[in-house]
Write an enzyme that holds these catalytic residues in place. Structure first.
Site, PDB file in Angstrom:
ATOM      1  N   HIS A 126       0.814  -1.223   0.000  1.00  0.00           N
ATOM      2  CA  HIS A 126       0.000   0.000   0.000  1.00  0.00           C
ATOM      3  C   HIS A 126       0.851   1.278   0.000  1.00  0.00           C
ATOM      4  CE1 HIS A 126      -3.655  -2.222   0.381  1.00  0.00           C
ATOM      5  NE2 HIS A 126      -3.415  -2.648   1.594  1.00  0.00           N
ATOM      6  N   ASP A 163      -2.824 -10.624  -2.316  1.00  0.00           N
ATOM      7  CA  ASP A 163      -3.418 -10.102  -1.088  1.00  0.00           C
ATOM      8  C   ASP A 163      -4.906  -9.800  -1.333  1.00  0.00           C
ATOM      9  OD1 ASP A 163      -2.173  -8.660   1.614  1.00  0.00           O
ATOM     10  OD2 ASP A 163      -4.000  -7.676   0.928  1.00  0.00           O
ATOM     11  N   HIS A 165      -6.395  -7.180  -0.464  1.00  0.00           N
ATOM     12  CA  HIS A 165      -6.506  -5.756  -0.766  1.00  0.00           C
ATOM     13  C   HIS A 165      -5.694  -5.416  -2.012  1.00  0.00           C
ATOM     14  CE1 HIS A 165      -6.856  -6.149   3.703  1.00  0.00           C
ATOM     15  NE2 HIS A 165      -7.905  -5.366   3.489  1.00  0.00           N
ATOM     16  N   ASP A 244      -4.445 -12.776   3.474  1.00  0.00           N
ATOM     17  CA  ASP A 244      -5.682 -12.352   4.124  1.00  0.00           C
ATOM     18  C   ASP A 244      -6.924 -12.598   3.276  1.00  0.00           C
ATOM     19  OD1 ASP A 244      -4.618 -10.457   2.433  1.00  0.00           O
ATOM     20  OD2 ASP A 244      -4.736  -8.793   3.845  1.00  0.00           O
TER      21      ASP A 244
END
Length: 307
Positions: A126, A163, A165, A244
């Protein structure tokens, strides 16, 4: 050749407060699973060095790097965003996390290692060139990929992000960079609410709805990722290995299990063997259910070790 495993004691000292999901116990859970399954002794363990300013600034703006250093607290916490904060050890941990990815890249390209896993924190995908966010400070995978291009003269590298995200920071680092192909899937709509608008041609972003399971992900890999990778013919593959999207992880709402991560790893190894001399560097991103994280990393490493 062995599989490398990079980590550093500083990763256990960075923390963002009691009950924060991105916690030191994540790495301890991984270590526990490696020991209990007798995998730890099969890995070539190496201590992560610190990344240099030159290596970090191939991705991050110098003013961002100096600004982050000025925010580092001597004690307590410095809040960066509602979910992200620094303690006195954060900057050291982030610098060694980026250094792990760079050192792994050097060792794999030199032929010392077949492939490598960087068991690091804080995560990185991120972190944008000028902004820390989403638990991330330096973009470890992006720094390593830039290092492969700049220091080793590679002409094509692929970044794979599984991931839950979207890796907005990695996309920001490589948007419209023809030497980099980024392939990802991510839950959508979901934090950081990116990856679907104005997608550059070198990005293969696949948004998936909540509760998508392993069958849906395998279809994405088979029908979208693999054709793009075969067309691109990467000389090295970097993995943003977030776990995740596991069905037991409360920070996402997807339905993957350990066998899905093992299967994806095997597909990427096949591509790497075909075009990249087997060269893969994988860096830990998310994964917050401690048991699911340990089991998933174990499954990922078992496949890397089988090469």
């Amino acid at each position: 050749m062995p599989t490398g495993y990079y980590t550093h004691p500083a990763f256990l000292l960075h923390e963002m407060g009691h009950f924060h999901p991105e916690c030191p116990e994540r790495l301890q859970a991984i270590e526990d699973h490696l020991i209990s399954h007798a995998i730890d002794g099969l890995l070539d363990r190496r201590e992560a060095p610190a990344a240099t300013a030159e290596q970090i600034e191939r991705v991050h703006r110098p003013d961002y790097v100096s600004g982050l250093a000025s925010l580092s607290p001597a004690a307590g916490y410095q809040q960066i965003d509602p979910d992200t904060s620094m303690n006195a050890h954060t900057l050291t941990a982030a610098t060694h996390a980026a250094g792990a990815a760079v050192a792994a890249t050097d060792a794999v390209i030199a032929g010392e290692l077949e492939n490598a896993f960087c068991c690091v924190r804080p995560p990185g995908h991120h972190a944008e060139p000028g902004r820390a966010m989403g638990f991330c400070f330096y973009n470890n995978v992006a720094i390593a990929a830039r290092h492969a291009l700049a220091a080793h003269g590679l002409e094509r590298v692929a970044v794979i992000d599984f991931d839950v995200h979207h890796g907005n920071g990695t996309e920001a680092a490589f948007r419209n960079e023809p030497r980099v192909l980024m392939c990802s899937f991510f839950q959508h709509p979901f934090y950081p609410y990116s990856g679907t608008d104005h997608v550059a041609p070198n990005m293969s972003n696949i948004p998936l709805p909540a509760y998508s399971n392993g069958l849906a992900v395998r279809e994405v890999v088979d029908t979208i990722w693999l054709p793009r990778l075969h067309d691109f013919k990467p000389e090295m593959i970097f993995i943003s290995a977030g776990f995740d999207a596991h069905r037991e992880d409360d920070l996402g709402q997807m339905g993957l299990v350990e066998q899905d991560y093992a299967w994806m790893t095997a597909q990427l190894i096949a591509v790497a063997r075909t075009y990249a001399r087997g060269r893969i560097v994988s860096c830990l991103e998310g994964g917050y259910n401690l048991s699911a994280l340990g089991r998933s990393v174990l499954a990922h490493l078992k496949v890397l070790l089988e090469t």
